[in-house]
Design an enzyme around this catalytic site. Sequence first.
Site, short mmCIF file in Angstrom:
data_model
loop_
_atom_site.label_atom_id
_atom_site.label_comp_id
_atom_site.label_asym_id
_atom_site.label_seq_id
_atom_site.Cartn_x
_atom_site.Cartn_y
_atom_site.Cartn_z
N ASP A 1 0.09 7.43 4.37
CA ASP A 1 0.96 8.58 4.14
C ASP A 1 1.29 8.76 2.66
O ASP A 1 1.41 9.89 2.18
CB ASP A 1 2.26 8.43 4.95
CG ASP A 1 2.05 8.83 6.40
OD1 ASP A 1 1.41 9.87 6.63
OD2 ASP A 1 2.50 8.09 7.30
N CYS B 1 0.48 -2.02 4.40
CA CYS B 1 0.00 -1.96 5.78
C CYS B 1 -0.84 -0.72 6.04
O CYS B 1 -1.27 -0.47 7.15
CB CYS B 1 1.16 -2.05 6.77
SG CYS B 1 2.29 -0.68 6.65
N HIS C 1 -4.70 8.87 12.82
CA HIS C 1 -4.36 7.79 13.76
C HIS C 1 -5.46 7.60 14.81
O HIS C 1 -5.59 6.53 15.39
CB HIS C 1 -2.99 8.04 14.40
CG HIS C 1 -1.88 7.74 13.43
ND1 HIS C 1 -1.21 8.71 12.76
CD2 HIS C 1 -1.39 6.56 13.00
CE1 HIS C 1 -0.33 8.15 11.94
NE2 HIS C 1 -0.42 6.85 12.08
N GLU D 1 6.30 5.09 1.96
CA GLU D 1 5.15 5.94 2.27
C GLU D 1 5.40 7.39 1.87
O GLU D 1 4.59 8.27 2.14
CB GLU D 1 4.75 5.81 3.73
CG GLU D 1 5.86 5.95 4.74
CD GLU D 1 5.36 5.76 6.19
OE1 GLU D 1 4.15 5.70 6.42
OE2 GLU D 1 6.24 5.66 7.07
#
Length: 590
Positions: A466, A513, A200, A442
């Site tokens: 993920d 996404c 992230h 995910e």
Amino acid sequence: MAERLHKGEKVLRGIPVSAGVSRGKILVLDKVRHTVTRRDLTEAELPEELNRLEKALLGTRQQILEVQRKLADSIGQDQASIFDAHLLILEDPALIDEAVRVIQTDRVNAEHAFQTVAERYAGALAQVDDEYLRERVSDMRDVTGRVLNHLLGRDEELDLRHLKEPCIIIAHDLTPSKTAQMDRQKVLGFATDIGSKTSHTAIMARSLRIPAVVGLKDASEELESGQYALLDGYNGVIIINPTDQTLFEYGQLIRKQLTLEEKLRDVLTQPAVTLDNHRVLLTANIEQAGDADAVKSSGAEGVGLFRTEYLFINRDSLPTEEEQYEAYRQVALALKPHPVVIRTLDLGGDKFLSHLHVPTEMNPFLGWRAIRFCLQQRDVFGGQLRAILRASAEGNVKMMYPMISGLDELNQANALLDEFKQELRQQNLPFDEHLEVGVMIEIPSAAMVADSLARRSHFFSIGTNDLIQYSLAVDRMNEKIAHLYEPTHPAILRLIKNSVDAAHAHKIWVSVCGEMAGDPVLVPLLLGLGVDELSAAPPLLAQVKYLIRRLKLADTRQLAEFALSCESPTEILARCQELAQRAAPSLFEK
Ligand code: PEP
Ligand code: MG
């Protein structure tokens, strides 16, 4: 290990995670934090030094009690009691008496004495054959850090919001919350020893358009604050003392990039449609309400992923329902009539609330994260659901749940959602009665049971970041195994295909996404697999659209057909590169 290209310069290579080139002085964070020098004292100075230590211990105690109080107010007494252990360390007579003794007998400054004694304790604890005691090592170091900050008159941590001058940050690691604090005017770029492309921290860097390189192994040890450097976020290098020749070569690269950016600007207002007339929905990933402007100027048709956790971090207490409502409403209104997909809280993994102090987990990405946390923290989840529902009355809001592993979690979340809808009806607070609720795919188990999830949701959003980490058992943060993180692994492609087919069989749409959606090399493959929407960081969207407008859907389908029958990730990747480079060669000149 550093290498040398031109005489006098030093080159360190890592993983490029955020495009761009920057130049400037470097600031090495971890060294700033750990330097404690020894100072020899005279006999006469000793009473004052003991006094300083006592004051620092008292100050630290006050500070911990304050953190504990805030925590108890926001999340509950149980979590707050974690700090009892820290208070006990501060009161430990063996530790304090020993520090006092070292000051008196060695005649040294308090910070040196305290750090030496505390490190000795931490080292001894780390050797003990008892897991509970070993875990106290990090408590010990945390408390030591606080006491040293008091003694040295330092802020808790270097605040990246208030740097004095522009610089390139070098650190062993940077948390996503620290990265989110960066002031773009002052942080020219950053580089870390560890990390990988889909951490992230890397995602945040792209979103903030801060050039970044990670996985540099020991840059924070090798480099010194004040050195002059050039950071290349396209190729993942940092060059210390760049020569004139290097600066000249980089000047050329920057000019090429500017020409490309100009070309890309032309497509901003054009639709994302292939040469054979297939329309793709291109949306943006955002992290904060203020990003709505960037979405508009990126040519996106709405938001495909609003990572709401950044509203919760870098603060002392939880955001209220009202604050959240305002943030969601602001984005929904700014982008109306385009859709805004708000993802419910995805805390855990590498994103934590600084004030929550969730107990350390052995495997945080497999632990108390996202929907698992929310289903057990009904108040936190309820406040967010109510805020999202209320914002849905103001614009084209949709909502999705992260980390759904199977039907039970989806049903539980929806049951809670129904309760809060009912509450709002009773309070006469408006919301969209037809709010579309989607599921993030995910976790491999979700992709495998995609048919039953599709029956009960309005859309899917595939979180490849993920999905890849969980399917291939490759930690998305770990640079040592970054080479195993393969988006073109046949297992990943089959999971995506299974999800797309299940969604389409139930007449719902599918978005991607994860970072795959912003990677021009992989975009053709996703289109060929049948994905309807791609959502990526605003700065990446122009190149994705540029490419889509030069592709034929028929070719992407052929590519996907080949990929699904191929056993080798490398061969699949090579074919992807071939198609993307053939369609838009200028995107790949770095
Ligand atoms: C993903 O996992 O791909 C995703 C989009 O969610 P995040 O990166 O926030 O985990
Ligand atoms: Mg995810």
